[in-house]
Design a protein around this motif. Sequence first.
Motif, PDB file in Angstrom:
ATOM      1  N   ALA A  32      -9.050   2.852   5.833  1.00  0.00           N
ATOM      2  CA  ALA A  32      -7.590   2.771   5.841  1.00  0.00           C
ATOM      3  C   ALA A  32      -6.974   3.959   5.130  1.00  0.00           C
ATOM      4  CB  ALA A  32      -7.147   1.491   5.163  1.00  0.00           C
ATOM      5  N   PRO A  33      -5.864   4.469   5.638  1.00  0.00           N
ATOM      6  CA  PRO A  33      -5.156   5.514   4.904  1.00  0.00           C
ATOM      7  C   PRO A  33      -4.650   4.958   3.582  1.00  0.00           C
ATOM      8  CG  PRO A  33      -3.832   4.692   6.735  1.00  0.00           C
ATOM      9  CD  PRO A  33      -5.187   4.095   6.876  1.00  0.00           C
ATOM     10  N   ASP A  35      -2.416   3.889   0.338  1.00  0.00           N
ATOM     11  CA  ASP A  35      -1.045   3.424   0.092  1.00  0.00           C
ATOM     12  C   ASP A  35      -0.344   2.951   1.354  1.00  0.00           C
ATOM     13  OD1 ASP A  35      -1.344   4.053  -2.607  1.00  0.00           O
ATOM     14  OD2 ASP A  35      -0.753   6.123  -2.258  1.00  0.00           O
ATOM     15  N   ARG A  36      -1.073   2.242   2.196  1.00  0.00           N
ATOM     16  CA  ARG A  36      -0.485   1.699   3.417  1.00  0.00           C
ATOM     17  C   ARG A  36      -0.934   0.258   3.586  1.00  0.00           C
ATOM     18  NH1 ARG A  36      -2.087   3.291   9.600  1.00  0.00           N
ATOM     19  NH2 ARG A  36      -0.840   1.694  10.624  1.00  0.00           N
ATOM     20  N   VAL A  37       0.029  -0.633   3.729  1.00  0.00           N
ATOM     21  CA  VAL A  37      -0.275  -2.035   3.980  1.00  0.00           C
ATOM     22  C   VAL A  37      -0.601  -2.204   5.458  1.00  0.00           C
ATOM     23  CG1 VAL A  37       0.662  -4.374   3.999  1.00  0.00           C
ATOM     24  CG2 VAL A  37       1.193  -2.842   2.095  1.00  0.00           C
ATOM     25  N   LEU A  38      -1.745  -2.805   5.749  1.00  0.00           N
ATOM     26  CA  LEU A  38      -2.197  -2.975   7.130  1.00  0.00           C
ATOM     27  C   LEU A  38      -2.043  -4.436   7.526  1.00  0.00           C
ATOM     28  CD1 LEU A  38      -5.369  -0.703   7.098  1.00  0.00           C
ATOM     29  CD2 LEU A  38      -3.012  -0.116   7.689  1.00  0.00           C
ATOM     30  N   LEU A 143       0.036  -4.462  -1.186  1.00  0.00           N
ATOM     31  CA  LEU A 143      -0.867  -3.338  -0.935  1.00  0.00           C
ATOM     32  C   LEU A 143      -2.239  -3.618  -1.536  1.00  0.00           C
ATOM     33  CD1 LEU A 143      -1.413  -0.425   0.045  1.00  0.00           C
ATOM     34  CD2 LEU A 143      -0.544   0.356  -2.173  1.00  0.00           C
ATOM     35  N   SER A 146      -4.137  -5.851   0.782  1.00  0.00           N
ATOM     36  CA  SER A 146      -4.567  -5.086   1.946  1.00  0.00           C
ATOM     37  C   SER A 146      -5.771  -4.206   1.611  1.00  0.00           C
ATOM     38  CB  SER A 146      -3.398  -4.236   2.464  1.00  0.00           C
ATOM     39  OG  SER A 146      -3.785  -3.445   3.556  1.00  0.00           O
ATOM     40  N   ASP A 147      -5.694  -3.488   0.487  1.00  0.00           N
ATOM     41  CA  ASP A 147      -6.803  -2.615   0.075  1.00  0.00           C
ATOM     42  C   ASP A 147      -8.045  -3.429  -0.269  1.00  0.00           C
ATOM     43  OD1 ASP A 147      -5.222  -0.356   0.408  1.00  0.00           O
ATOM     44  OD2 ASP A 147      -4.632  -0.251  -1.705  1.00  0.00           O
TER      45      ASP A 147
END
Length: 322
Positions: A32-33, A35-38, A143, A146-147
């Motif tokens: 995952a990129p 600092d992006r919530v997926l 976040l 997500s991470d």
Amino acid sequence: MPGRRRVVGRLAVAAAMAAGLLAACSSAATAAPPDRVLDFARPSTGCLQPSAVTPGATVSGKVVSGGIERTYLLHVPRGYRPHRPTSLILSFHGHKRTSAYQESLSGFDSGDSIAVYPQGLAGTDGETAWTGAPYSNRADDVLFVSDLLNQLQRQLCVDPARIYAAGKSNGGGFTGVLACRLSGRIAAFAPVSGAFYDVGAGCSPTRPAPILDFHGTADQTIPYAGNAERKLPSIPDWLAAWARRDGCAATPVVRDLGKGVSVSTWPGCARGAKVEHYRLEGLGHDWPSTKPNLDSDEPAAMDATPVIERFFAEHPLRSGLR
């Protein structure tokens, strides 16, 4: 024969290239990129890899999210097999509590799911809390979740269609926040004695989210009738809002289960969602259990944990992977 061998050889090379491309795509999908919530289901690349955690054991883990090192407890069930996708339950502690407290309180270790107990950060009052409460830390806990899921899906064979979230008090309120913001990735949500601070118009789930809620009428910490001064809605109002979001009927069907327990179910929800609420007469700010637990020495009329596990099993994520 030479010509046939050349054809077979070319097919083998093509198959190997295709397998390599598939693996690369899968790795790229899971990396995952920052600092992006997926908010969508993702494949798990941890399948077929030997687990670093002994099945049946609980270990502590770390993940960096938003530039902050975050911690959690991870329990892998005894029946875990690295070739078999396994459901995962996130269980969030309440205000001033810890991941270890929540592990003991909610008891998901005894089930067949991977159980994860994230640790909240100290908020404005110096006590642990989650996003959504006025006293929470400024860190982005959505976040973090997500991470954390990205990391766990790299390490373990997690079934991406069977990831769930539960929580107590402020952790229950945060479970409601996740229903607003991660319904595309988390299949169902179960707050217990939830502190649902007003989010205004900030709840826009990407799909109808299955909601299972428990609350006692004698809860003095998070009153069943709400608290306008603290911007806490009444529990019936909070449930009615979710019934509207999920496209359910406006009026619930209520069943009396005896011993002061009633269950309300809103029928007709969109896309297989469900909104269900257990009202427990005389229960305080507790995780319902028929045995004494860390919340209370007084037994409740029912056990919330097995009801949550059944609800989760009935509501897998039905959207495709990305």
